[in-house]
Enzyme design. Structure first.
Site, PDB file in Angstrom:
ATOM      1  N   SER A   1       0.748  -1.335   0.041  1.00  0.00           N
ATOM      2  CA  SER A   1       0.068   0.117   0.024  1.00  0.00           C
ATOM      3  C   SER A   1       0.833   1.396   0.055  1.00  0.00           C
ATOM      4  O   SER A   1       1.740   1.583  -1.014  1.00  0.00           O
ATOM      5  CB  SER A   1      -0.872  -0.137   1.068  1.00  0.00           C
TER       6      SER A   1
ATOM      7  N   ASP B   1      -5.803  -2.685  -3.073  1.00  0.00           N
ATOM      8  CA  ASP B   1      -4.572  -2.625  -2.090  1.00  0.00           C
ATOM      9  C   ASP B   1      -3.826  -3.873  -1.764  1.00  0.00           C
ATOM     10  O   ASP B   1      -4.573  -5.044  -1.447  1.00  0.00           O
ATOM     11  CB  ASP B   1      -5.288  -1.780  -1.060  1.00  0.00           C
TER      12      ASP B   1
END
Length: 779
Positions: free
Chosen positions: A79, A315
């Site tokens: 991320s 993500d």
């Protein structure tokens, strides 16, 4: 001067807008590595915190007699941490500046920039019914903004929150195209910056891993007893890059792919697809020459089904927020040209704080009543969003700890065997031979005699040891084939392994010596002599430790002679390690490996001929002999006992190693960088220092002053912890006075404030306050 490498394997967590804090930390790591390169090359120190690190490295060398080289060669991120890891890797490999990434985070990581153009309120009447709701929430006395936002930022935050609330609903508010363009612009700015030299030694690879989640999943076939195969859906993807066999890290488009995909935070950004990147590259006229090869490697099933462009990626922190396992796997096959202190350093900006908070906080900072069952929405959102990304890293740390414990047990075994091994070698070769002049020819004969003695001494246990060595050779060939054939699937390598074992049985190599192990077959001796690369590497790593423990710390030897023999050992080790690289093996080996399933004999013979280990052994013997002759007799004797007796040690310890001896051999230490670990300036952790933790960690996206605050604290905390880590790498018996540590921290803190004084215009009161707080640190 003794040389040593402090190698940092960096793990970068996700954290939404806390990406800006983590960038401050990774930027400080960049400054530390730059300072170390300058110090190692005897170059001038740069300004700012780099000059402080340069002076600290110089003082460490004076105090301990150790010239320390600090480098980061393994990076794994998820991320927001994935983005920072990608840019840091690019800066390390190319020597480019990280300044463009700093500009991107401070100037562009703002809701007004990130909002999708189609999601922006067209006028003050857009969602007019939401306006009074937003006003009541944001402007009421004692509300969230008044309670949690600094007074000088309240108007900015409230205005941007109002726009955010009135943006489109039931669709991600932030624009994927906008985000990809920001990443492209930052990488272009890095490429246009004045580049220095790469920040890694020559031939030292950098391995980068970025986690991504495949939203729809892809099939993975598992082999069972019954049924023979089952299929499960796999959602985890690791986008990996390495400088092995190439001079750069990756194509710019591939770095954008990884950065955009790993940070597609659910609900905030739309899922990423290759089509989005293709459109951006077409608009910006940016080529992607290796597109198909990259997609085939990262999305093999989807590419084979002509569906790679439509794969939806989200993500990476959804399933793997702390990618330790990828970094652990990268420890294999790393070059070693000097002593290594390996650290795993993970950046956690909010330890113990969940990514999402539901309900009101208790007085102790916890969320809600811990005894009250969670409600419907808390359960649903926690199960789908919060729990997966917040899993503890205990399993990964236990894996690292278990590895270190096995290495410690092995060392204890070696210590207990030392007297017996030395007696055995002396009885075999006679005590007087140590007084003669070792030559390469004599060394070869002594090695062969010691090997035969080891087989006789091992007795029945040699059969198990021999099978372990055989398995190691097969594993080595398969692993080497994997590096040369990155596009081949797992089924191919299973078939290759089976074919190699079939050839070994055909040659009779699996039949170990009978009759109590009193003799070894000529075939097995010849096979290990031409293929057992792992044994050579283990022996030289052992010899490097033996030099430190049995000679440097126990015998009075001139430092220049210690340096000469240590350099010789690591030079020889590099010769063996280079035999595995893609540059050495080349295309011919890849062709042989591809045909290995049908012609395993050809693959085995080709690898033996190409490596020519017997000739390499002779060159190694000559190099070691030249260095040994410079040592006093007692030190020479100790080193020869260790080198020639290693076969006996190896028989006893190989079952304990479980492959660790083939890699960096010392126990791995783990260090954390987080606000909770940095109390030199201000205590209280993230709650008293960071602004991005507000609004479920989206806070810094709503205020430039918040971003400046978190970035500055990231640099300060990074400097504090890096100095701690640097000092902790001192050899045993060499202390660094605590007041000197605090003095260097004060110097680094002030240097950072001086560097950022003109850039950070929105936090001038904070900078003034910090100067006073820093001056209170006692030295």
């Amino acid at each position: 001067m003794r040389e040593k490498e402090l190698r940092l394997a960096l793990i970068c967590y996700g954290g939404v807008s806390l990406a800006i804090y983590m960038h401050g930390v990774t930027r400080e790591i960049w400054h530390m590595v730059r300072a170390s390169r300058a110090f190692h090359d005897a170059g001038p120190a740069a300004r700012g915190s780099e000059s402080v690190y340069h002076d600290l490295l110089a003082e460490i060398s004076q105090v301990s007699g150790t010239k320390l080289r600090v480098l980061t060669d393994i990076i794994a991120g998820s991320s927001a941490g994935g983005i920072n890891g990608i840019f840091l890797s690019q800066a390390i490999v190319t020597g480019q500046s990280l300044e463009p990434l700093t500009d991107m985070w401070l100037e562009m990581a703002d809701v007004d920039v990130l909002l999708d153009p189609d999601a922006r309120p067209l006028s003050r009447f857009s969602k007019f019914w939401a306006t009074p709701i937003a006003w009541l929430i944001l402007r009421r006395r004692g509300g969230a903004v008044e309670q949690t936002v600094a007074k000088e930022a309240q108007d900015e935050v409230a205005t941007k929150l109002s726009r955010f609330v009135r943006a489109r609903w039931f669709a991600p508010p932030f624009g994927g195209n906008v985000f990809s363009k920001l990443l492209l612009d930052a990488l272009k700015a890095m490429a246009a910056s004045k580049a220095g030299s790469p920040l890694l030694p020559v031939n030292q690879p950098l391995d980068l891993f970025v986690t991504v989640t495949d939203f729809n999943g892809h099939d993975r076939v598992l082999r069972l007893n019954s049924p023979p195969e089952v299929t499960e859906s796999e959602h985890r993807i690791t986008v990996d890059f390495s400088t092995r066999g190439r001079t750069d890290l990756a194509d710019m488009a591939e770095l954008i792919f990884a950065a955009r995909a790993t940070a597609s935070f659910p609900g905030a950004f739309p899922p990423f697809s290759v089509r989005e990147l293709d459109r951006l590259l077409a608009r910006e006229n940016v080529p992607w020459l290796g597109r198909n090869a990259f997609l085939k490697r990262i999305l093999p099933q989807q590419f084979a089904a002509n569906a790679a462009e439509d794969t939806m990626l989200i993500d990476g922190s959804v399933l793997a927020n702390a990618p330790f396992n990828q970094a652990i796997a990268a420890l294999r096959n790393r070059p070693a040209r000097r002593e290594v202190d390996r650290r795993f350093v993970y950046i956690d900006p909010k330890p113990g704080r969940p990514s999402f908070r539901f309900g009101r906080r208790n007085a102790d900072g916890s969320v809600g009543n811990p005894r009250k069952p969670p409600g419907f929405f808390a359960t649903i959102f926690g199960a789908t969003s919060n729990i997966p990304r917040e899993q503890p890293i205990r399993d990964s740390l236990e894996k690292i700890s278990g590895r270190s414990e096995r290495i410690e047990r092995m060392r204890q075994v070696i210590d207990s065997l030392r007297n017996e091994v030395e007696t055995t070698v002396e009885a075999l070769l006679g005590k007087t031979w140590f007084l003669s002049q070792p030559t390469a020819v004599r060394m070869q004969k002594w090695r062969q005699s010691a090997q035969e003695k080891a087989i006789l001494a091992a007795g029945f246990s040699y059969r198990a040891y021999g099978h372990l060595k055989l398995a190691g050779v097969v594993d080595d060939i398969v692993a080497t084939a994997r590096r040369s054939l990155p596009d081949a699937n797992n089924g191919f390598f299973r078939d290759l392994r089976a074919a190699l074992w079939s050839e070994i049985r055909t040659r009779g190599l699996d039949r170990m010596p009978q009759d109590g192990g009193k003799q070894a077959s000529k075939q097995s001796i010849a096979f290990f002599g031409t293929h057992d690369l792992r044994f050579r590497i283990r022996r030289l790593r052992f010899l490097a430790r033996h030099l430190t423990e049995e000679v440097e710390n126990a015998i009075d030897v001139p430092e220049k002679d210690i340096t000469q023999i240590r350099d010789a050992i690591y030079r020889c080790l590099a010769m063996y390690l280079d035999l595995e690289t893609a540059e050495f093996l080349g295309v011919d080996f890849a062709i042989a490996a591809k045909a290995g399933v049908t012609n395993p004999a050809g693959l085995i013979d080709h690898l033996a001929s190409q490596r020519d280990l017997v000739q390499t052994d002779l060159r190694v013997d000559a190099i070691l002999c030249a260095a040994l002759l410079a040592l006093p007799v007692a030190a020479r004797r100790a080193m020869l006992l260790g080198y020639l007796g290693y076969a006996l040690y190896d028989i006893a310890t190989l079952p304990l190693l479980q492959d660790e001896g083939f890699d960096e051999f010392d126990p791995v230490k783990v260090d954390r960088i987080s606000p909770e670990d940095c109390n030199s300036i201000r205590k209280g952790g993230a709650a008293t220092t960071l602004k991005g933790i507000e609004f479920n960690n989206f806070g810094a996206f709503f205020s430039r002053s918040y971003r400046e605050n978190d970035y500055l604290w990231g640099r300060l905390h990074g400097a504090e912890r890096l100095i701690d880590i640097l000092v902790s790498s001192l050899p045993a018996g060499h202390d660094f006075a605590e007041n000197r540590v605090r003095a260097y921290k004060r110097l680094a803190f002030h240097a950072i404030l001086d560097e950022e004084q003109d850039r950070l215009k929105y936090v001038q009161p904070l900078i003034a306050s910090l100067r006073n707080e820093i001056d209170q640190i006692e030295i």
